[in-house]
Design a protein around this motif. Sequence first.
Motif, PDB file in Angstrom:
ATOM      1  N   PHE A  85     -16.835  -3.365   2.599  1.00 31.36           N
ATOM      2  CA  PHE A  85     -16.369  -4.766   3.103  1.00 31.36           C
ATOM      3  C   PHE A  85     -15.591  -4.607   4.461  1.00 31.36           C
ATOM      4  N   HIS A  86     -15.342  -5.694   4.973  1.00 28.37           N
ATOM      5  CA  HIS A  86     -14.758  -5.500   6.451  1.00 28.37           C
ATOM      6  C   HIS A  86     -13.215  -5.133   6.030  1.00 28.37           C
ATOM      7  N   GLN A  87     -12.721  -4.343   7.356  1.00 25.21           N
ATOM      8  CA  GLN A  87     -11.317  -3.743   7.173  1.00 25.21           C
ATOM      9  C   GLN A  87     -10.420  -4.730   6.715  1.00 25.21           C
ATOM     10  N   ALA A  88     -10.583  -6.082   7.611  1.00 22.18           N
ATOM     11  CA  ALA A  88      -9.497  -7.061   7.155  1.00 22.18           C
ATOM     12  C   ALA A  88      -9.237  -7.404   5.475  1.00 22.18           C
ATOM     13  N   ASP A  89     -10.726  -7.432   5.126  1.00 23.77           N
ATOM     14  CA  ASP A  89     -10.636  -7.742   3.678  1.00 23.77           C
ATOM     15  C   ASP A  89      -9.979  -6.554   2.712  1.00 23.77           C
ATOM     16  N   SER A  90     -10.224  -5.200   3.376  1.00 27.74           N
ATOM     17  CA  SER A  90      -9.269  -3.973   2.544  1.00 27.74           C
ATOM     18  C   SER A  90      -8.051  -4.446   2.790  1.00 27.74           C
ATOM     19  N   PHE A  91      -7.483  -4.625   3.745  1.00 27.92           N
ATOM     20  CA  PHE A  91      -6.058  -4.918   4.006  1.00 27.92           C
ATOM     21  C   PHE A  91      -5.449  -6.055   3.361  1.00 27.92           C
ATOM     22  N   ALA A  92      -6.341  -7.158   3.067  1.00 21.51           N
ATOM     23  CA  ALA A  92      -6.009  -8.282   2.430  1.00 21.51           C
ATOM     24  C   ALA A  92      -5.638  -7.885   0.622  1.00 21.51           C
ATOM     25  N   MET A  93      -6.435  -6.914   0.339  1.00 24.42           N
ATOM     26  CA  MET A  93      -6.441  -6.197  -1.104  1.00 24.42           C
ATOM     27  C   MET A  93      -5.148  -5.481  -1.133  1.00 24.42           C
ATOM     28  N   MET A  94      -4.926  -4.428   0.045  1.00 26.14           N
ATOM     29  CA  MET A  94      -3.634  -3.798  -0.160  1.00 26.14           C
ATOM     30  C   MET A  94      -2.379  -4.932  -0.056  1.00 26.14           C
ATOM     31  N   ARG A  95      -2.114  -5.613   0.688  1.00 24.82           N
ATOM     32  CA  ARG A  95      -1.219  -6.534   0.848  1.00 24.82           C
ATOM     33  C   ARG A  95      -1.042  -7.660  -0.076  1.00 24.82           C
ATOM     34  N   GLY A  96      -2.142  -8.073  -0.797  1.00 29.70           N
ATOM     35  CA  GLY A  96      -2.233  -8.919  -2.005  1.00 29.70           C
ATOM     36  C   GLY A  96      -1.736  -8.609  -3.408  1.00 29.70           C
ATOM     37  N   GLY A  97      -1.346  -7.190  -3.630  1.00 34.40           N
ATOM     38  CA  GLY A  97      -0.856  -6.577  -4.603  1.00 34.40           C
ATOM     39  C   GLY A  97      -1.825  -6.376  -5.788  1.00 34.40           C
ATOM     40  N   HIS A  98      -3.096  -5.999  -5.226  1.00 33.39           N
ATOM     41  CA  HIS A  98      -4.281  -5.838  -6.112  1.00 33.39           C
ATOM     42  C   HIS A  98      -4.591  -4.373  -6.179  1.00 33.39           C
ATOM     43  N   LEU A  99      -3.862  -3.498  -5.784  1.00 30.52           N
ATOM     44  CA  LEU A  99      -3.841  -2.253  -5.984  1.00 30.52           C
ATOM     45  C   LEU A  99      -2.670  -1.650  -6.860  1.00 30.52           C
ATOM     46  N   ASP A 100      -3.031  -1.047  -8.021  1.00 34.13           N
ATOM     47  CA  ASP A 100      -2.327  -0.334  -9.155  1.00 34.13           C
ATOM     48  C   ASP A 100      -1.242   0.800  -8.552  1.00 34.13           C
ATOM     49  N   VAL A 101      -2.026   1.796  -7.924  1.00 35.27           N
ATOM     50  CA  VAL A 101      -1.379   2.792  -7.437  1.00 35.27           C
ATOM     51  C   VAL A 101      -1.674   3.176  -6.199  1.00 35.27           C
ATOM     52  N   CYS A 102      -0.822   3.742  -5.188  1.00 33.64           N
ATOM     53  CA  CYS A 102      -1.281   4.400  -4.035  1.00 33.64           C
ATOM     54  C   CYS A 102      -0.517   5.822  -4.162  1.00 33.64           C
ATOM     55  N   VAL A 103      -1.416   6.671  -3.572  1.00 31.74           N
ATOM     56  CA  VAL A 103      -0.711   8.011  -3.477  1.00 31.74           C
ATOM     57  C   VAL A 103      -0.553   8.423  -1.793  1.00 31.74           C
ATOM     58  N   LEU A 104       0.632   8.586  -1.343  1.00 39.82           N
ATOM     59  CA  LEU A 104       0.884   8.880   0.141  1.00 39.82           C
ATOM     60  C   LEU A 104       1.653  10.301   0.256  1.00 39.82           C
ATOM     61  N   GLY A 105       1.644  10.690   1.289  1.00 40.12           N
ATOM     62  CA  GLY A 105       1.993  11.886   1.823  1.00 40.12           C
ATOM     63  C   GLY A 105       3.631  11.382   2.397  1.00 40.12           C
ATOM     64  N   ALA A 106       4.446  12.305   2.734  1.00 42.87           N
ATOM     65  CA  ALA A 106       5.937  11.567   3.314  1.00 42.87           C
ATOM     66  C   ALA A 106       6.565  13.030   3.727  1.00 42.87           C
ATOM     67  N   PHE A 107       7.386  12.424   4.979  1.00 41.33           N
ATOM     68  CA  PHE A 107       8.619  13.269   5.552  1.00 41.33           C
ATOM     69  C   PHE A 107       9.515  13.534   4.784  1.00 41.33           C
ATOM     70  N   GLN A 108      10.177  12.229   4.281  1.00 36.74           N
ATOM     71  CA  GLN A 108      11.181  12.218   3.456  1.00 36.74           C
ATOM     72  C   GLN A 108      11.062  10.939   2.333  1.00 36.74           C
ATOM     73  N   VAL A 109      11.682  11.334   1.145  1.00 38.00           N
ATOM     74  CA  VAL A 109      11.765  10.356   0.074  1.00 38.00           C
ATOM     75  C   VAL A 109      13.370  10.290  -0.187  1.00 38.00           C
ATOM     76  N   SER A 110      13.915   8.887  -0.363  1.00 42.17           N
ATOM     77  CA  SER A 110      15.111   9.011  -0.744  1.00 42.17           C
ATOM     78  C   SER A 110      15.485   8.915  -2.284  1.00 42.17           C
ATOM     79  N   GLU A 111      16.527   9.327  -3.088  1.00 40.57           N
ATOM     80  CA  GLU A 111      16.698   9.410  -4.391  1.00 40.57           C
ATOM     81  C   GLU A 111      16.493   7.934  -4.919  1.00 40.57           C
ATOM     82  N   HIS A 112      16.654   6.859  -4.044  1.00 42.62           N
ATOM     83  CA  HIS A 112      16.475   5.461  -4.571  1.00 42.62           C
ATOM     84  C   HIS A 112      14.871   5.075  -4.420  1.00 42.62           C
ATOM     85  N   GLY A 113      14.043   6.040  -3.610  1.00 41.87           N
ATOM     86  CA  GLY A 113      12.767   5.733  -3.481  1.00 41.87           C
ATOM     87  C   GLY A 113      12.415   5.022  -2.485  1.00 41.87           C
TER      88      GLY A 113
END
Length: 210
Positions: A85-113
Amino acid sequence: MSSARTKDEIAAAIARDIPAGSYVNLGIGQPTLVADHLPLGSGVVLHTENGMLGMGPAAHGDDVDPDLTNAGKVPVTELAGASYFHQADSFAMMRGGHLDVCVLGAFQVSEHGDLANWDTGAPGSIPAVGGAMDLAIGAKQVFVMMTLFAKDGTSKLVPSCTYPLTGLGCVSRVYTDVATFEVGLEGVRLIEVFGVTREELTGRLDVTLR
Protein backbone atom coordinates in the motif's frame (compact mmCIF):
# COMPACT_ATOMS: atom_id res chain seq x y z
CA MET A 1 25.94 -16.68 34.52
CA SER A 2 25.94 -16.64 30.71
CA SER A 3 28.18 -14.45 28.52
CA ALA A 4 27.12 -11.21 26.87
CA ARG A 5 24.59 -11.67 24.10
CA THR A 6 25.22 -11.28 20.38
CA LYS A 7 22.93 -9.17 18.22
CA ASP A 8 21.15 -12.30 17.02
CA GLU A 9 20.66 -13.52 20.58
CA ILE A 10 19.13 -10.19 21.56
CA ALA A 11 16.87 -10.33 18.50
CA ALA A 12 15.81 -13.87 19.39
CA ALA A 13 14.92 -12.79 22.94
CA ILE A 14 12.76 -9.96 21.59
CA ALA A 15 11.06 -12.30 19.12
CA ARG A 16 10.13 -14.66 21.97
CA ASP A 17 8.55 -11.80 23.94
CA ILE A 18 6.33 -10.51 21.13
CA PRO A 19 2.78 -11.75 21.79
CA ALA A 20 1.33 -14.11 19.20
CA GLY A 21 -0.83 -12.39 16.61
CA SER A 22 0.73 -8.96 17.12
CA TYR A 23 1.16 -6.36 14.40
CA VAL A 24 4.79 -5.26 14.65
CA ASN A 25 7.15 -2.73 13.08
CA LEU A 26 10.90 -3.33 13.18
CA GLY A 27 13.08 -0.23 13.07
CA ILE A 28 16.01 0.22 10.70
CA GLY A 29 19.28 -1.43 11.72
CA GLN A 30 19.60 -4.12 14.38
CA PRO A 31 15.84 -4.45 15.05
CA THR A 32 15.33 -5.93 11.56
CA LEU A 33 17.11 -9.08 12.83
CA VAL A 34 14.01 -9.89 14.89
CA ALA A 35 12.25 -10.98 11.68
CA ASP A 36 14.68 -13.89 11.33
CA HIS A 37 13.80 -15.26 14.79
CA LEU A 38 10.01 -15.15 14.92
CA PRO A 39 8.70 -18.69 15.48
CA LEU A 40 6.65 -20.27 12.72
CA GLY A 41 2.95 -20.11 13.41
CA SER A 42 3.24 -17.18 15.81
CA GLY A 43 0.79 -15.17 13.76
CA VAL A 44 2.96 -12.07 14.13
CA VAL A 45 2.40 -9.72 11.17
CA LEU A 46 5.34 -7.46 10.30
CA HIS A 47 4.62 -3.95 9.03
CA THR A 48 7.08 -1.73 7.15
CA GLU A 49 7.11 2.05 6.87
CA ASN A 50 7.48 1.83 3.11
CA GLY A 51 4.15 0.09 2.73
CA MET A 52 3.98 -3.63 3.42
CA LEU A 53 2.14 -6.01 5.74
CA GLY A 54 3.28 -9.60 5.97
CA MET A 55 7.03 -9.14 5.65
CA GLY A 56 9.08 -12.29 6.18
CA PRO A 57 12.75 -12.88 7.12
CA ALA A 58 15.66 -11.31 5.25
CA ALA A 59 16.12 -12.50 1.66
CA HIS A 60 19.29 -14.28 0.54
CA GLY A 61 20.57 -15.66 -2.75
CA ASP A 62 17.86 -16.41 -5.29
CA ASP A 63 15.19 -15.04 -2.94
CA VAL A 64 16.47 -11.47 -3.34
CA ASP A 65 14.04 -9.23 -5.24
CA PRO A 66 15.34 -5.66 -5.68
CA ASP A 67 11.76 -4.36 -5.55
CA LEU A 68 11.04 -6.08 -2.24
CA THR A 69 12.84 -4.35 0.65
CA ASN A 70 12.13 -3.12 4.14
CA ALA A 71 12.35 0.56 5.13
CA GLY A 72 16.13 0.21 5.48
CA LYS A 73 16.45 -0.97 1.86
CA VAL A 74 17.39 -4.48 3.03
CA PRO A 75 16.00 -7.25 0.75
CA VAL A 76 13.25 -9.20 2.48
CA THR A 77 10.84 -12.02 1.75
CA GLU A 78 7.06 -11.93 1.79
CA LEU A 79 4.74 -14.31 3.62
CA ALA A 80 1.50 -15.75 2.28
CA GLY A 81 -1.16 -13.04 2.30
CA ALA A 82 1.30 -10.14 2.21
CA SER A 83 -0.12 -6.83 1.01
CA TYR A 84 1.27 -3.55 -0.29
CA PHE A 85 0.00 0.00 0.00
CA HIS A 86 0.98 3.67 -0.25
CA GLN A 87 3.47 4.99 2.28
CA ALA A 88 0.86 7.51 3.46
CA ASP A 89 -1.40 4.61 4.43
CA SER A 90 1.52 2.98 6.22
CA PHE A 91 2.06 6.09 8.33
CA ALA A 92 -1.68 6.29 9.03
CA MET A 93 -1.41 2.79 10.51
CA MET A 94 1.54 3.90 12.64
CA ARG A 95 -0.07 7.10 13.85
CA GLY A 96 -3.50 5.58 14.35
CA GLY A 97 -2.51 3.16 17.09
CA HIS A 98 -2.84 0.05 14.93
CA LEU A 99 0.58 -1.42 15.79
CA ASP A 100 0.90 -3.56 18.88
CA VAL A 101 4.70 -3.43 19.13
CA CYS A 102 7.57 -1.61 17.52
CA VAL A 103 11.24 -2.41 18.05
CA LEU A 104 13.65 0.52 17.76
CA GLY A 105 17.32 1.25 18.24
CA ALA A 106 18.39 4.06 20.56
CA PHE A 107 21.18 6.43 21.47
CA GLN A 108 19.66 6.85 24.94
CA VAL A 109 16.70 5.64 26.98
CA SER A 110 15.77 7.30 30.25
CA GLU A 111 14.77 5.43 33.39
CA HIS A 112 11.19 6.58 32.82
CA GLY A 113 11.03 5.40 29.21
CA ASP A 114 11.93 8.56 27.28
CA LEU A 115 13.58 7.78 23.94
CA ALA A 116 16.35 9.54 22.02
CA ASN A 117 17.24 7.81 18.77
CA TRP A 118 17.33 10.26 15.87
CA ASP A 119 20.24 12.62 16.56
CA THR A 120 23.15 12.88 18.97
CA GLY A 121 23.31 16.63 18.52
CA ALA A 122 27.02 16.36 17.76
CA PRO A 123 28.54 18.80 15.24
CA GLY A 124 28.33 17.37 11.76
CA SER A 125 25.84 14.65 12.72
CA ILE A 126 23.11 13.85 10.22
CA PRO A 127 19.68 13.71 11.89
CA ALA A 128 17.66 10.68 10.77
CA VAL A 129 14.26 10.72 12.38
CA GLY A 130 12.39 8.84 9.64
CA GLY A 131 9.20 7.45 11.15
CA ALA A 132 10.65 6.97 14.63
CA MET A 133 8.51 9.64 16.29
CA ASP A 134 5.35 8.23 14.73
CA LEU A 135 6.26 4.70 15.82
CA ALA A 136 7.35 5.68 19.33
CA ILE A 137 4.05 7.40 20.07
CA GLY A 138 1.72 5.35 17.87
CA ALA A 139 2.67 1.80 18.87
CA LYS A 140 1.06 0.26 21.96
CA GLN A 141 4.43 -1.04 23.19
CA VAL A 142 7.95 0.09 22.32
CA PHE A 143 10.88 -2.28 22.79
CA VAL A 144 14.44 -0.94 22.39
CA MET A 145 17.34 -3.04 21.11
CA MET A 146 20.81 -1.61 21.74
CA THR A 147 24.18 -2.16 23.39
CA LEU A 148 24.05 -0.93 26.97
CA PHE A 149 27.31 1.01 26.82
CA ALA A 150 28.59 3.40 24.15
CA LYS A 151 32.09 3.13 22.71
CA ASP A 152 33.37 5.57 25.34
CA GLY A 153 31.98 3.37 28.12
CA THR A 154 29.09 5.62 29.08
CA SER A 155 25.69 4.06 29.65
CA LYS A 156 22.86 4.54 27.18
CA LEU A 157 20.36 3.90 29.97
CA VAL A 158 20.29 7.23 31.79
CA PRO A 159 18.39 9.21 34.44
CA SER A 160 17.29 11.64 31.72
CA CYS A 161 18.15 11.89 28.03
CA THR A 162 20.69 14.51 26.98
CA TYR A 163 20.18 13.92 23.25
CA PRO A 164 17.21 15.33 21.29
CA LEU A 165 14.08 13.41 22.24
CA THR A 166 12.08 11.14 19.98
CA GLY A 167 9.27 10.48 22.46
CA LEU A 168 8.38 10.87 26.13
CA GLY A 169 7.57 7.88 28.34
CA CYS A 170 7.10 5.61 25.34
CA VAL A 171 9.59 2.76 25.97
CA SER A 172 8.48 -0.18 28.09
CA ARG A 173 11.38 -2.62 27.72
CA VAL A 174 15.10 -2.37 26.85
CA TYR A 175 17.04 -5.35 25.48
CA THR A 176 20.83 -5.05 25.54
CA ASP A 177 23.89 -7.23 25.18
CA VAL A 178 24.37 -7.54 28.95
CA ALA A 179 20.90 -7.08 30.45
CA THR A 180 17.18 -6.73 29.86
CA PHE A 181 15.26 -3.99 31.67
CA GLU A 182 11.73 -2.73 32.14
CA VAL A 183 11.43 1.05 32.31
CA GLY A 184 8.56 3.37 33.14
CA LEU A 185 7.02 5.59 35.77
CA GLU A 186 8.40 3.45 38.59
CA GLY A 187 11.94 3.53 37.21
CA VAL A 188 14.14 0.65 36.06
CA ARG A 189 13.53 -3.01 36.85
CA LEU A 190 16.34 -5.41 36.04
CA ILE A 191 14.92 -8.58 34.46
CA GLU A 192 18.05 -10.60 33.67
CA VAL A 193 21.80 -10.21 33.13
CA PHE A 194 24.32 -11.73 30.73
CA GLY A 195 28.07 -11.73 31.36
CA VAL A 196 27.84 -9.30 34.29
CA THR A 197 26.44 -9.30 37.80
CA ARG A 198 23.77 -7.03 39.20
CA GLU A 199 26.42 -5.47 41.42
CA GLU A 200 28.66 -4.68 38.44
CA LEU A 201 25.77 -3.01 36.64
CA THR A 202 24.87 -1.01 39.71
CA GLY A 203 28.41 0.34 39.80
CA ARG A 204 28.35 1.45 36.16
CA LEU A 205 24.82 2.87 35.89
CA ASP A 206 23.53 6.21 37.17
CA VAL A 207 20.02 4.80 37.59
CA THR A 208 18.63 2.84 40.53
CA LEU A 209 17.78 -0.78 39.71
CA ARG A 210 14.70 -2.36 41.24
